[in-house]
Scaffold this active site. Structure first.
Site, PDB file in Angstrom:
ATOM      1  N   GLU A 115      83.563 -37.119 -40.422  1.00 13.29           N
ATOM      2  CA  GLU A 115      82.468 -36.248 -40.048  1.00 13.29           C
ATOM      3  C   GLU A 115      81.215 -37.099 -40.224  1.00 13.29           C
ATOM      4  O   GLU A 115      80.947 -37.586 -41.322  1.00 13.29           O
ATOM      5  CB  GLU A 115      82.435 -35.031 -40.975  1.00 13.29           C
ATOM      6  CG  GLU A 115      81.617 -33.893 -40.458  1.00 13.29           C
ATOM      7  CD  GLU A 115      81.469 -32.779 -41.491  1.00 13.29           C
ATOM      8  OE1 GLU A 115      80.438 -32.109 -41.462  1.00 13.29           O
ATOM      9  OE2 GLU A 115      82.368 -32.597 -42.331  1.00 13.29           O
ATOM     10  N   ASP A 157      72.983 -27.602 -46.681  1.00 15.99           N
ATOM     11  CA  ASP A 157      73.279 -28.747 -47.547  1.00 15.99           C
ATOM     12  C   ASP A 157      72.586 -28.700 -48.893  1.00 15.99           C
ATOM     13  O   ASP A 157      71.433 -28.294 -49.006  1.00 15.99           O
ATOM     14  CB  ASP A 157      72.919 -30.046 -46.819  1.00 15.99           C
ATOM     15  CG  ASP A 157      73.932 -30.357 -45.730  1.00 15.99           C
ATOM     16  OD1 ASP A 157      75.133 -30.332 -46.031  1.00 15.99           O
ATOM     17  OD2 ASP A 157      73.524 -30.590 -44.579  1.00 15.99           O
TER      18      ASP A 157
END
Lengths: 394, 274
Positions: free
Chosen positions: B58, B69
């Site tokens: 990824e 995040d």
């Protein structure tokens, strides 16, 4: 229902819910809960009772005689600065606070820029016995220290946010990150008509009391109750503006003017004028106008006023702009400061720096506004800004 | 390292999961922000991870406001952006990683950079550089229509999410969209390391299997080989992000980073393969 969001939370092509999947169920639960509460007469009674006896609504309209004479127009102030805690923000937090209680969640988080929404949230949480955590950009913690003390006295925990530019955008992001982890026991009381659906709709519904009151206060039934021809409000996220605009949106005889922060000037790129100088994109969960670079990276905003220092804007304003239901203008830091001083010395009212931007546009547009009945939404009082303005040498 | 099986496009991702299912094993997909430690040195980190047993990657396009995040990947993004990393630069990294490792690469980003370029054009670019898939962290299935259409048109696999909070109605909507795989959010909260292994992944994976035949990949909060081993029992793939990114943030240079990644990825690969 042209003026309400559709079932996907869209205002025309703006709005929607672009959020991590973890939050999506909570957003739809919130939509259902608010729709039910808003349709429930007992919820409305509880809210109206608090708005009356606790918040101090309806807030007065005041004709600013000396400013009117000076500027050559019929200028009125909608006195949201007289609401409890000193700004319109409390309308939203008391409503969402009651909703939090109704949903059975014990913890509230909020973001704040100038600190007004943080104080209003801490206040509602103290009133309702809810745990309260407020995220605030570290730069704003510095320039709005008084409000940090107020939040702490009200029992809230204030967490300084140091990512990005350490201002309102980063505080919203930090609150959303907290919420992704805590959504099962926490409600996020967002402070403006921004964020993913249902927030822009819910906050507008809770703030439209400003415009509804104005309609009955200035209904043309007597010479001292003229109908407004122009309504002017500052726009950061845009909740005070949407609150006063919305009840007039279908009325073509009233001009609605939103004033964004031009900061150091639009040409410098250091401003907060998402609608006037930005472009459509997705920020904080909604499609709206925003400040971004060619790669779609969010740009930092700048304004002397922490409440307007934001690179996005409520999606309903984006819709109002594109469908010409309102027009959007700007005022610079310097112009807002000049307006701040003029109102203080002419009317004995120290305005917040945010609505000072709206007055600055009115001052600049006096020729266009000559002889007209103009209402300025005085969204907050300036106590919080006194230290900052004094430090600039006045 | 390049294998004979095509690893590009949605087909490449399909091949990876088909082969793994045949062998009865779970794949390891390390996440790394593109542009770390520098744009030029970025590909070396992926080569090191490939050598240590990664099955695919990824690759994160750094974003200024990454809502999904936690602190580690946020800092990585801030560093990469400060070093001048652009979307174009990241796509070059993807191209280099695909050609040098021969492994499938899934690009991870947020909605706005894709909209800015245009969803269709973005997917054309993904196909051009040989990307296998696309993950958009703030794209729920409700808003995924244009993304599904463009990824399908250009042969790239779109990944959709299922979280512990996702109810059956939403799970069915995700299943109906037939994503390249379902990203099972293993823990509440944003990306980042955790002390405890998730106790949510088994239940979530079972609920996804009830409605979908697509591969399931677990991510978020998988911080140690033990966590990965526990998750691997229930899913087709495991994503490890912050635990690896942190090694790069703490390393002195590209050599140091590559060395640290090599041993960490080897440990994760062994755990996932148990």
């Amino acid at each position: 229902m042209l003026l309400s969001p559709d079932e996907r939370g869209r205002f025309g092509e703006f709005g929607g819910a672009f959020a991590p999947e973890t939050l999506m169920p909570a957003l739809s639960e919130l939509e259902t809960a608010f729709a039910a509460a808003w349709a429930d007469p007992s919820f409305r009674r509880d809210l109206d009772a608090l708005l009356g006896s606790y918040v101090g609504r309806p807030t007065p309209v005041y004709r600013a005689d000396r400013l009117s004479e000076l500027l050559g127009m019929d200028l009125w102030l909608k006195r949201e600065d007289l609401a409890h805690t000193g700004a319109h923000k409390i309308n939203n937090t008391v409503g969402q606070g009651l909703l939090t209680t109704r949903m059975g969640k014990p913890r509230v988080i909020a973001e704040t820029g100038a600190g007004q929404h943080g104080v209003a949230t801490a206040t509602a949480c103290a009133l309702l016995g809810l745990e309260c955590v407020v995220y605030m950009g570290a730069k704003d913690v510095e320039r709005q220290r008084l409000n940090v003390y107020r939040m702490e006295m009200l029992g809230a925990e204030v967490i300084p946010v140091t990512s990005g530019a350490s201002t309102l955008k980063d505080a919203v992001s930090a609150a959303l990150r907290d919420w992704v982890a805590t959504v099962e026991n926490t409600h996020y009381i967002i402070g403006s008509v921004v964020g993913p659906h249902p927030f822009p709709w819910m906050v507008r519904e809770l703030q439209k009391v400003i415009g509804e009151e104005l309609r009955s206060q200035m209904d043309g039934s007597a010479p001292d109750r003229p109908v407004p021809e122009v309504i002017v409000a500052c726009v950061g996220g845009g909740s005070n503006a949407m609150g006063i605009f919305y009840p007039y949106a279908a009325d073509p005889t009233v001009d609605l003017v939103g004033v964004e922060a031009a900061g150091h000037g639009l040409v410098t790129g250091e401003h907060g004028a998402s609608l006037v100088a930005g472009s459509p994109g997705v920020i904080h969960g909604a499609r709206t106008y925003m400040l971004q670079d060619d790669s779609g990276q969010v740009l930092e905003a700048h304004s002397i006023s922490a409440g307007l220092d934001y690179p996005g804007v409520g999606p309903e304003h984006a819709y109002f702009k594109d469908s010409s239901l309102a027009r959007y203008e700007t005022a610079t830091d310097a112009q807002a400061l000049e307006a701040f001083h003029l109102m203080a010395s002419t009317e004995g009212i120290i305005p917040a720096l945010e609505p000072s931007h709206a007055l600055a546009w009115i001052m600049r547009s006096r020729d266009e506004l000559a002889g007209k009945t103009v209402v300025l939404n005085l969204s907050g009082r300036g106590d919080k800004d006194v230290e900052q303005v004094a430090s600039l040498g006045f | 390292m390049a294998s004979e099986i095509d690893s590009t496009g949605a087909e490449g991702l399909g091949n990876l999961f088909a082969a793994a299912r045949e062998d009865g094993r779970t794949v390891l997909l390390p996440y790394m922000t593109a542009g770390l430690p520098t744009l030029d040195a970025s590909v070396r980190l992926f080569e090191a991870m490939a050598a240590a047993g990664a099955d695919g990657f990824e690759v994160g396009i750094p974003y200024a406001d990454p809502l999904m995040d936690g602190p580690v990947i946020m800092e990585a993004g801030e560093r990469a952006l400060a070093a001048g990393t652009t979307v174009d630069g990241c796509l070059e990294v993807v191209s280099d990683v695909v050609s040098s490792t021969g492994l499938p690469v899934i690009v991870m980003t947020y909605v706005n950079p894709v909209l800015r370029m245009g969803v269709d054009r973005f997917c054309v670019r993904l196909a051009d550089v040989g990307a296998a898939g696309l993950i958009v962290a703030d794209l729920p299935v409700d808003e995924a229509g244009p993304f599904l259409e463009a990824t399908r048109t250009h042969g790239v696999g779109l990944v959709l999410f299922a979280a512990p909070t996702t109810d059956e109605r939403r799970l069915r909507a995700v299943a109906m969209a037939e994503p390249a795989f379902v990203y099972a959010v293993a823990d509440m909260g944003v990306t980042g390391t955790r002390d405890e292994a998730s106790d949510k992944i088994a239940g979530l994976a079972a609920r996804i299997r009830d409605v979908s035949a697509q591969p399931i990949v677990a991510g978020v909060g998988i911080s140690t080989p033990d966590h990965a081993r526990a998750a691997a029992r229930h899913v087709d793939g495991v994503i490890v992000g912050s635990a690896l990114v942190r090694l790069v943030l703490e390393a002195n240079d590209a050599d140091d980073s590559a060395r640290a990644l090599r041993s960490a990825v080897a440990a994760f690969a062994a755990a996932v393969g148990d």
